[in-house]
Design a protein around this motif. Structure first.
Motif, PDB file in Angstrom:
ATOM      1  N   CYS A 192      68.758  19.883 -53.412  1.00  0.00           N
ATOM      2  CA  CYS A 192      68.015  19.842 -54.550  1.00  0.00           C
ATOM      3  C   CYS A 192      68.659  20.567 -55.489  1.00  0.00           C
ATOM      4  CB  CYS A 192      66.531  20.245 -54.036  1.00  0.00           C
ATOM      5  SG  CYS A 192      65.600  19.110 -52.776  1.00  0.00           S
ATOM      6  N   TYR A 193      68.866  21.828 -55.104  1.00  0.00           N
ATOM      7  CA  TYR A 193      69.691  22.543 -56.075  1.00  0.00           C
ATOM      8  C   TYR A 193      70.861  21.869 -56.764  1.00  0.00           C
ATOM      9  CZ  TYR A 193      71.619  26.672 -58.636  1.00  0.00           C
ATOM     10  OH  TYR A 193      72.054  27.444 -59.628  1.00  0.00           O
ATOM     11  N   PHE A 282      78.252  24.193 -47.403  1.00  0.00           N
ATOM     12  CA  PHE A 282      77.009  23.527 -48.109  1.00  0.00           C
ATOM     13  C   PHE A 282      76.534  24.865 -48.936  1.00  0.00           C
ATOM     14  CE2 PHE A 282      75.380  25.283 -44.488  1.00  0.00           C
ATOM     15  CZ  PHE A 282      74.068  25.606 -44.437  1.00  0.00           C
ATOM     16  N   LEU A 283      76.644  25.988 -48.475  1.00  0.00           N
ATOM     17  CA  LEU A 283      76.275  27.191 -49.353  1.00  0.00           C
ATOM     18  C   LEU A 283      77.273  27.714 -50.243  1.00  0.00           C
ATOM     19  CD1 LEU A 283      74.690  29.281 -46.446  1.00  0.00           C
ATOM     20  CD2 LEU A 283      73.555  28.144 -48.348  1.00  0.00           C
ATOM     21  N   LEU A 284      78.633  27.785 -49.925  1.00  0.00           N
ATOM     22  CA  LEU A 284      79.802  28.198 -51.020  1.00  0.00           C
ATOM     23  C   LEU A 284      79.987  27.357 -52.061  1.00  0.00           C
ATOM     24  CD1 LEU A 284      82.440  29.028 -48.097  1.00  0.00           C
ATOM     25  CD2 LEU A 284      81.391  30.576 -49.701  1.00  0.00           C
ATOM     26  N   LEU A 360      78.161  13.345 -54.470  1.00  0.00           N
ATOM     27  CA  LEU A 360      78.569  12.922 -53.068  1.00  0.00           C
ATOM     28  C   LEU A 360      77.723  13.824 -52.299  1.00  0.00           C
ATOM     29  CD1 LEU A 360      79.791  11.306 -50.954  1.00  0.00           C
ATOM     30  CD2 LEU A 360      82.065  12.516 -51.248  1.00  0.00           C
ATOM     31  N   PHE A 361      78.029  15.420 -52.839  1.00  0.00           N
ATOM     32  CA  PHE A 361      77.393  16.347 -52.045  1.00  0.00           C
ATOM     33  C   PHE A 361      76.025  16.233 -51.836  1.00  0.00           C
ATOM     34  CE2 PHE A 361      75.359  20.431 -51.706  1.00  0.00           C
ATOM     35  CZ  PHE A 361      76.398  21.327 -51.198  1.00  0.00           C
ATOM     36  N   VAL A 362      75.354  15.848 -53.304  1.00  0.00           N
ATOM     37  CA  VAL A 362      73.946  15.769 -53.247  1.00  0.00           C
ATOM     38  C   VAL A 362      73.306  14.658 -52.260  1.00  0.00           C
ATOM     39  CG1 VAL A 362      71.911  15.252 -54.514  1.00  0.00           C
ATOM     40  CG2 VAL A 362      73.669  16.543 -55.430  1.00  0.00           C
TER      41      VAL A 362
END
Length: 386
Positions: A192-193, A282-284, A360-362
């Motif tokens: 979401c972020y 996914f946090l980095l 793509l990440f989202v």
């Protein structure tokens, strides 16, 4: 090409040597879990008349090694392309596609010890895959001038304590259901972020990142049209470094950061990633794009370096300190697939626009987050496979 093949061979042999070295140390915890688990033909029992499968347990899932190799290639490619989702996609494979998650769940009531051992094995197996991808990705991106070495090392320095502390505190104490739920919840929040960051409002304050991405994309276009571009010399160049400020350039655009911030960030990111059994990319990625303000073209390599140190520490803690077993016949094949995927990723990511790397990440974050948070907390998945 010869050097690349030689590097792949050396890395594969090194991984095999590590596997052989570690193997004898893992009998005790696994043997104890097998001995304390009821024997029989009902769910949650070990049927000694069936062939051995995962971890050498009778009746455990038996994975097709071709499928394992193919899925590991995808894991290596996605991690080396966006700097994230290696551990998460490895988790999708181990938990869902291979069926280890459902298998662990059968022991929830009959043998909690076996349930938690299989869960820990899934966690460290994920980390073997993403750690290998991180090693190769870091090397490739550094050669391409797309790795911010001081930033990656600062994140890595903070990650050591977090990667050791969490496995030491939680190994053998986390049930699979809780693991899956938290796994999905954090991925969903980050998705979401990152979606917000792809909106015009989220992009408004990222002038430097957009300018650098535009310059990089222009050079790739020129290269595709037959022009000669020295991409390595235009890549990351450190201008100055001190304990409170590091300045570097990428394609003529200047960036700066305070090294103390990624040290602290690296600790918390590695602690959470180690708890979830993933790489932490996914946090980095949000940290590097939001806090450090980097374009996505620098994120994958820098994230990989930080992940590599964290994964090495976490794997050591799980396997040596906490005696967690892994199934080497499967892991060995997966590591070869990881090497292939991680070799391809850095060479294809430069052709994908910066904004589409984020998208793509989202997409992956939303899918994985919704699926695993619903399965972990509600007992059923809202998205396929159900």
């Amino acid at each position: 090409m010869f050097k690349s093949r030689k590097s792949l061979l050396i890395m594969a042999l090194a991984l095999l040597a590590v596997a052989v070295f570690f193997q004898p140390a893992f009998a005790d915890r696994l043997a104890d879990a097998i001995n304390t688990t009821p024997k029989g033909t009902d769910p949650g029992q070990i049927n000694t008349e069936l062939a051995t499968g995962f971890l050498g347990i009778n009746g455990a899932p038996n994975v097709n090694l071709i499928l394992g190799f193919a899925w590991a290639m995808w894991v290596g490619w996605i991690f080396s392309t966006v700097g994230a989702f290696g551990g998460i996609m490895a988790g999708v494979g181990h938990i869902t596609i291979y069926g280890f998650g459902d298998y662990a769940s059968t022991f929830k009531k009959t043998s909690p010890v076996m349930n938690k051992l299989v869960t820990d094995s899934i966690r460290v197996s994920n980390q073997w895959l993403v750690g290998t991808s991180a090693a190769m990705s870091s090397f490739n991106y550094y050669k391409m001038g797309r790795l911010v070495l001081p930033l990656g090392l600062a994140l890595a320095a903070g990650s050591i304590a977090g990667s050791y502390l969490v496995p030491w505190l939680t190994a053998g104490k986390i049930s699979l259901k809780s693991y899956i739920g938290y796994f999905g919840l954090f991925v969903l929040a980050l998705g979401c972020y990152l979606f917000y960051e792809t909106t015009p409002k989220g992009q408004a304050g990222k002038k430097q990142a957009k300018e650098a991405a535009k310059a990089f994309e222009a050079s790739i276009k020129q290269e595709k049209e037959g022009g000669k571009v020295d991409t390595a010399s235009m890549g990351v160049q450190v201008v100055s470094f001190s304990m409170t400020k590091c300045v570097f350039t990428f394609y003529g655009v200047e960036f700066s950061f305070n090294p103390l911030i990624p040290v602290v960030g690296g600790f918390f990111i590695a602690a959470l990633a180690s708890f979830l059994g993933v790489g932490g990319g996914f946090l980095l990625v949000p940290f590097l794009t939001s806090v450090a303000g980097l374009p996505m073209y620098l994120v994958a390599g820098t994230s990989a370096l930080a992940v590599l140190v964290g994964m090495t520490t976490s794997i050591f803690t799980y396997m040596v300190v906490k005696d967690t077993p892994v199934f080497w016949p499967l892991i060995g094949v997966e590591l070869l697939g990881i090497l292939v995927g991680s070799f391809i990723g850095p060479r294809t990511s430069k052709y994908i626009p910066d904004i589409w790397l984020k998208r793509l990440f989202v997409v992956l974050a939303l899918y994985v987050g919704i699926r695993y948070s619903s399965k972990g907390f509600f007992g059923y998945s809202l998205l396929p496979p159900f």
